[in-house]
Design an enzyme around this catalytic site. Structure first.
Site, PDB file in Angstrom:
ATOM      1  N   ASP A  54      10.192  40.601  18.116  1.00 33.55           N
ATOM      2  CA  ASP A  54       9.256  39.740  18.837  1.00 33.55           C
ATOM      3  C   ASP A  54       7.969  39.686  18.030  1.00 33.55           C
ATOM      4  O   ASP A  54       7.217  40.656  17.966  1.00 33.55           O
ATOM      5  CB  ASP A  54       9.002  40.296  20.238  1.00 33.55           C
ATOM      6  N   GLU A  69      11.954  36.762  13.124  1.00 30.33           N
ATOM      7  CA  GLU A  69      12.558  35.811  14.069  1.00 30.33           C
ATOM      8  C   GLU A  69      13.036  36.568  15.296  1.00 30.33           C
ATOM      9  O   GLU A  69      13.562  37.671  15.178  1.00 30.33           O
ATOM     10  CB  GLU A  69      13.788  35.144  13.423  1.00 30.33           C
ATOM     11  N   ILE A 105      11.984  23.016  11.369  1.00 31.01           N
ATOM     12  CA  ILE A 105      11.241  23.332  10.146  1.00 31.01           C
ATOM     13  C   ILE A 105       9.980  22.474  10.227  1.00 31.01           C
ATOM     14  O   ILE A 105      10.048  21.273  10.495  1.00 31.01           O
ATOM     15  CB  ILE A 105      12.055  23.042   8.868  1.00 31.01           C
ATOM     16  N   SER A 106       8.829  23.084  10.043  1.00 30.89           N
ATOM     17  CA  SER A 106       7.573  22.352  10.147  1.00 30.89           C
ATOM     18  C   SER A 106       7.495  21.273   9.081  1.00 30.89           C
ATOM     19  O   SER A 106       8.151  21.362   8.033  1.00 30.89           O
ATOM     20  CB  SER A 106       6.383  23.295   9.980  1.00 30.89           C
ATOM     21  N   HIS A 148       3.010  22.964   6.443  1.00 35.51           N
ATOM     22  CA  HIS A 148       3.209  24.104   5.538  1.00 35.51           C
ATOM     23  C   HIS A 148       2.080  24.144   4.512  1.00 35.51           C
ATOM     24  O   HIS A 148       1.550  25.217   4.188  1.00 35.51           O
ATOM     25  CB  HIS A 148       4.565  23.985   4.827  1.00 35.51           C
ATOM     26  N   SER A 202      13.544  28.281   9.327  1.00 37.04           N
ATOM     27  CA  SER A 202      14.331  27.873   8.158  1.00 37.04           C
ATOM     28  C   SER A 202      14.176  28.827   6.980  1.00 37.04           C
ATOM     29  O   SER A 202      15.034  28.875   6.103  1.00 37.04           O
ATOM     30  CB  SER A 202      13.879  26.483   7.706  1.00 37.04           C
TER      31      SER A 202
HETATM   32  N1  SAH Z   1       8.042  28.384   9.971  1.00 41.73           N
HETATM   33  C1  SAH Z   1       9.289  27.890  10.501  1.00 41.73           C
HETATM   34  C2  SAH Z   1       9.052  27.386  11.903  1.00 41.73           C
HETATM   35  C3  SAH Z   1      10.246  27.463  12.752  1.00 41.73           C
HETATM   36  S1  SAH Z   1       9.955  26.873  14.429  1.00 41.73           S
HETATM   37  C4  SAH Z   1       9.801  26.755   9.625  1.00 41.73           C
HETATM   38  O1  SAH Z   1       8.984  25.951   9.184  1.00 41.73           O
HETATM   39  O2  SAH Z   1      11.001  26.658   9.418  1.00 41.73           O
HETATM   40  C5  SAH Z   1       9.266  28.312  15.192  1.00 41.73           C
HETATM   41  C6  SAH Z   1      10.145  29.524  15.191  1.00 41.73           C
HETATM   42  O3  SAH Z   1       9.515  30.543  15.954  1.00 41.73           O
HETATM   43  C7  SAH Z   1      11.520  29.302  15.817  1.00 41.73           C
HETATM   44  O4  SAH Z   1      12.476  29.548  14.824  1.00 41.73           O
HETATM   45  C8  SAH Z   1      11.566  30.317  16.946  1.00 41.73           C
HETATM   46  O5  SAH Z   1      12.844  30.920  17.078  1.00 41.73           O
HETATM   47  C9  SAH Z   1      10.534  31.338  16.516  1.00 41.73           C
HETATM   48  N2  SAH Z   1       9.942  32.133  17.602  1.00 41.73           N
HETATM   49  C10 SAH Z   1       9.539  31.704  18.827  1.00 41.73           C
HETATM   50  N3  SAH Z   1       9.054  32.734  19.546  1.00 41.73           N
HETATM   51  C11 SAH Z   1       9.144  33.844  18.766  1.00 41.73           C
HETATM   52  C12 SAH Z   1       8.801  35.228  18.950  1.00 41.73           C
HETATM   53  N4  SAH Z   1       8.288  35.683  20.104  1.00 41.73           N
HETATM   54  N5  SAH Z   1       9.034  36.076  17.934  1.00 41.73           N
HETATM   55  C13 SAH Z   1       9.570  35.645  16.757  1.00 41.73           C
HETATM   56  N6  SAH Z   1       9.910  34.361  16.529  1.00 41.73           N
HETATM   57  C14 SAH Z   1       9.710  33.469  17.523  1.00 41.73           C
END
Ligand code: SAH
Length: 215
Positions: free
Chosen positions: A119, A85, A29-30, A35, A64
């Site tokens: 994706d 995700e 989680i950033s 954020h 998250s």
């Molecule tokens: N905004 C989230 C950040 C999570 S970390 C937070 O603050 O909780 C980055 C996330 O990107 C991870 O959960 C990872 O699974 C996702 N991710 C990485 N590559 C991706 C892709 N190609 N498509 C979708 N999600 C992806």
């Protein structure tokens, strides 16, 4: 930034510390300040505007689900936010974390927030058919937030922006890969006439935007 969303529902360890926290699957989680920076940058494209169509916002790498929830509060009753995700367990985590609060459950039940598996480099197009998701069309987005670091400014994401619209995305400095892992936040703006401009903002450290893990 937004007192309505409790980070404790989205991070089990040190939720209020201003640093990233692990959420499993190599994801974090950033930090709160990241954020906040993302929301501040995207804000003109989030708040509902009288006479404009309902806001549509895409949160790529929703992890998250915390930021996804905050975005849903900001777009107002008519707006929708989709979290994408590529790891289905993390799609489910975002969904489950939102269900920890009555407000989160209401937003999900109302369809104002949805978590999907895909994706994120392809964006997200809900309507099928020619032109879906293209410039200003039905399926396009006022704001796209990317929560993982890309190797480039993905054109498909820019294409899916509304006019006007803004993409907020961390991008690796070394496009050939294998570099020191430096990254910067970029914003890509599409103005009302569809003209695209980009801006490099500040250095960051995000987990990578990658192919889906094999296991
Ligand atoms: N905004 C989230 C950040 C999570 S970390 C937070 O603050 O909780 C980055 C996330 O990107 C991870 O959960 C990872 O699974 C996702 N991710 C990485 N590559 C991706 C892709 N190609 N498509 C979708 N999600 C992806």
């Amino acid at each position: 930034m937004n007192n309505q969303v409790d980070r404790a529902h989205y991070a089990t360890v040190s939720p209020y510390q201003d640093s990233p926290q692990s959420i499993g699957h190599g994801a974090t989680i950033s930090a709160p300040h990241m954020h906040a920076a993302a929301v501040e940058s995207l804000l003109p494209h989030l708040l509902p505007t009288p006479g404009s169509p309902p806001r549509r916002v895409l949160d790529i790498g929703s992890g998250s689900g915390y930021l996804t929830h905050v975005l849903a509060e900001l777009v107002g009753e008519s707006g929708t936010v989709v979290g994408v995700e590529h790891i289905s367990a993390l799609r489910d985590l975002g969904d489950a974390n939102m269900r920890a609060s009555a407000r989160g459950r209401d937003l999900l039940a109302a369809g104002r927030v949805r978590f999907v598996v895909g994706d994120g480099r392809q964006g997200w197009v809900e309507q099928e058919g020619a032109g879906a998701g293209a410039d200003g069309g039905e399926g396009s987005w006022d704001a796209i937030h990317v929560g993982a670091s890309a190797v480039r400014l993905h054109e498909e994401l820019v294409r899916q922006l509304r006019a006007p619209g803004r993409l907020f995305i961390p991008v690796d400095d070394d496009e050939a890969g294998g570099g020191a892992g430096n990254q910067h936040i970029w914003t890509v703006d599409k103005d009302a006439e569809g003209r695209v401009s980009r801006k490099k903002l500040f250095g960051v450290r995000y987990v990578p935007l990658t192919d889906r893990p094999r296991s």
